[in-house]
Design a protein around this motif. Sequence first.
Motif, PDB file in Angstrom:
ATOM      1  N   CYS A 145       0.032   2.349  10.266  1.00  0.00           N
ATOM      2  CA  CYS A 145      -1.007   2.417   9.242  1.00  0.00           C
ATOM      3  C   CYS A 145      -0.453   2.551   7.825  1.00  0.00           C
ATOM      4  N   THR A 146       0.869   2.569   7.656  1.00  0.00           N
ATOM      5  CA  THR A 146       1.448   2.696   6.318  1.00  0.00           C
ATOM      6  C   THR A 146       1.810   1.327   5.763  1.00  0.00           C
ATOM      7  N   PHE A 147       1.550   1.140   4.477  1.00  0.00           N
ATOM      8  CA  PHE A 147       1.760  -0.173   3.862  1.00  0.00           C
ATOM      9  C   PHE A 147       2.612  -0.129   2.593  1.00  0.00           C
ATOM     10  N   GLY A 148       2.749   1.039   1.984  1.00  0.00           N
ATOM     11  CA  GLY A 148       3.397   1.122   0.683  1.00  0.00           C
ATOM     12  C   GLY A 148       4.842   0.678   0.660  1.00  0.00           C
ATOM     13  N   PHE A 149       5.129  -0.333  -0.167  1.00  0.00           N
ATOM     14  CA  PHE A 149       6.499  -0.785  -0.440  1.00  0.00           C
ATOM     15  C   PHE A 149       7.281  -1.176   0.809  1.00  0.00           C
ATOM     16  N   ARG A 150       6.577  -1.693   1.792  1.00  0.00           N
ATOM     17  CA  ARG A 150       7.238  -2.157   3.008  1.00  0.00           C
ATOM     18  C   ARG A 150       7.295  -3.674   3.019  1.00  0.00           C
ATOM     19  N   PRO A 151       8.361  -4.263   3.586  1.00  0.00           N
ATOM     20  CA  PRO A 151       8.484  -5.724   3.601  1.00  0.00           C
ATOM     21  C   PRO A 151       7.335  -6.380   4.363  1.00  0.00           C
ATOM     22  N   LYS A 152       6.845  -7.468   3.809  1.00  0.00           N
ATOM     23  CA  LYS A 152       5.770  -8.270   4.401  1.00  0.00           C
ATOM     24  C   LYS A 152       4.464  -7.495   4.516  1.00  0.00           C
ATOM     25  N   ARG A 153       4.317  -6.439   3.689  1.00  0.00           N
ATOM     26  CA  ARG A 153       3.070  -5.684   3.643  1.00  0.00           C
ATOM     27  C   ARG A 153       2.635  -5.564   2.185  1.00  0.00           C
ATOM     28  N   SER A 154       1.340  -5.425   1.983  1.00  0.00           N
ATOM     29  CA  SER A 154       0.823  -5.416   0.622  1.00  0.00           C
ATOM     30  C   SER A 154      -0.383  -4.512   0.475  1.00  0.00           C
ATOM     31  N   CYS A 155      -0.782  -4.287  -0.780  1.00  0.00           N
ATOM     32  CA  CYS A 155      -1.986  -3.496  -1.063  1.00  0.00           C
ATOM     33  C   CYS A 155      -3.216  -4.169  -0.469  1.00  0.00           C
ATOM     34  N   HIS A 156      -3.237  -5.503  -0.511  1.00  0.00           N
ATOM     35  CA  HIS A 156      -4.387  -6.235   0.016  1.00  0.00           C
ATOM     36  C   HIS A 156      -4.555  -5.995   1.520  1.00  0.00           C
ATOM     37  N   GLN A 157      -3.437  -5.906   2.231  1.00  0.00           N
ATOM     38  CA  GLN A 157      -3.509  -5.623   3.665  1.00  0.00           C
ATOM     39  C   GLN A 157      -4.035  -4.211   3.912  1.00  0.00           C
ATOM     40  N   ALA A 158      -3.609  -3.264   3.074  1.00  0.00           N
ATOM     41  CA  ALA A 158      -4.086  -1.887   3.209  1.00  0.00           C
ATOM     42  C   ALA A 158      -5.586  -1.810   2.955  1.00  0.00           C
ATOM     43  N   ILE A 159      -6.044  -2.497   1.918  1.00  0.00           N
ATOM     44  CA  ILE A 159      -7.473  -2.515   1.598  1.00  0.00           C
ATOM     45  C   ILE A 159      -8.267  -3.149   2.737  1.00  0.00           C
ATOM     46  N   ASN A 160      -7.718  -4.206   3.303  1.00  0.00           N
ATOM     47  CA  ASN A 160      -8.379  -4.866   4.424  1.00  0.00           C
ATOM     48  C   ASN A 160      -8.489  -3.932   5.624  1.00  0.00           C
ATOM     49  N   ARG A 161      -7.433  -3.131   5.870  1.00  0.00           N
ATOM     50  CA  ARG A 161      -7.463  -2.175   6.984  1.00  0.00           C
ATOM     51  C   ARG A 161      -8.540  -1.117   6.748  1.00  0.00           C
ATOM     52  N   VAL A 162      -8.615  -0.613   5.522  1.00  0.00           N
ATOM     53  CA  VAL A 162      -9.635   0.383   5.189  1.00  0.00           C
ATOM     54  C   VAL A 162     -11.026  -0.213   5.348  1.00  0.00           C
ATOM     55  N   ASP A 163     -11.195  -1.449   4.890  1.00  0.00           N
ATOM     56  CA  ASP A 163     -12.501  -2.114   4.990  1.00  0.00           C
ATOM     57  C   ASP A 163     -12.953  -2.225   6.451  1.00  0.00           C
ATOM     58  N   LYS A 164     -12.039  -2.601   7.315  1.00  0.00           N
ATOM     59  CA  LYS A 164     -12.378  -2.748   8.722  1.00  0.00           C
ATOM     60  C   LYS A 164     -12.731  -1.399   9.359  1.00  0.00           C
ATOM     61  N   LEU A 165     -11.992  -0.360   8.952  1.00  0.00           N
ATOM     62  CA  LEU A 165     -12.279   0.967   9.481  1.00  0.00           C
ATOM     63  C   LEU A 165     -13.668   1.442   9.047  1.00  0.00           C
ATOM     64  N   ILE A 166     -14.000   1.197   7.785  1.00  0.00           N
ATOM     65  CA  ILE A 166     -15.312   1.601   7.268  1.00  0.00           C
ATOM     66  C   ILE A 166     -16.436   0.883   7.998  1.00  0.00           C
TER      67      ILE A 166
END
Length: 227
Positions: free
Chosen positions: A132-153
């Motif tokens: 569930c962590t996305f910050g500053f990781r390769p091939k991961r982005s803020c947009h992916q984190a936002i998408n994960r939050v959106d799906k959870l909501i």
Amino acid sequence: MPYTEVNNTWDKLSLISEHAKRDPQLQFTSLAHLLNSGFLKDCYNSLNRNKAVGIDGVCWKEYGENLDDDVEELITRMKHKKYKPIPARRVYIPKNEKEKRPLGIPALENKIVEMGITRILQSIYEEDFLECTFGFRPKRSCHQAINRVDKLIMTKPVNHIVEADIKGFFDNVSHEELMKFLEIRIVDRSLLELIRRFLKAGYVDDGLLVRSESGTPQGSILTPPTQ
């Protein structure tokens, strides 16, 4: 470029990742030797070629004109514990309408070694990070984190969303605590000492050399934002 040497290093990094994933308690004893000639040249070629230069004034193209000899000489210094990272060139970029954020521009040689260390560290810690962590990781982005939050909501009974930030975190990281954290997984004294030297390298601000007693060099490949 000695392809077999590069390929061998990437194979070893893959094995390191497998071991790290299989055994979260495993400590790695031999890593610094992976910073060999072929691997460092591969790191050089992976760098952004149009980035600003550090205090040495050397650009990507200029360093590459004598790449083989320069990398061999760099490795010799590292093996004899004589390599010292060049202090970063500090600049200031807008943070908002009123504030500016300090940024360190590393020397080209620093970037090569930083990229090598980053790849080694990623081979271990990417296996330790939570999915569930996305910050500053390769091939991961803020947009992916936002998408994960959106799906959870949309799919879970969520009542609260908490946004939190640690003010000035990267400027105040304790070097000693950071090194203790790395020593949980890494017991290669050569690699740890190399990382410590990067932390202590300092920066040049308006012609004045400032030694680093805490914090990590933002703008460095080793510290977000990368490159």
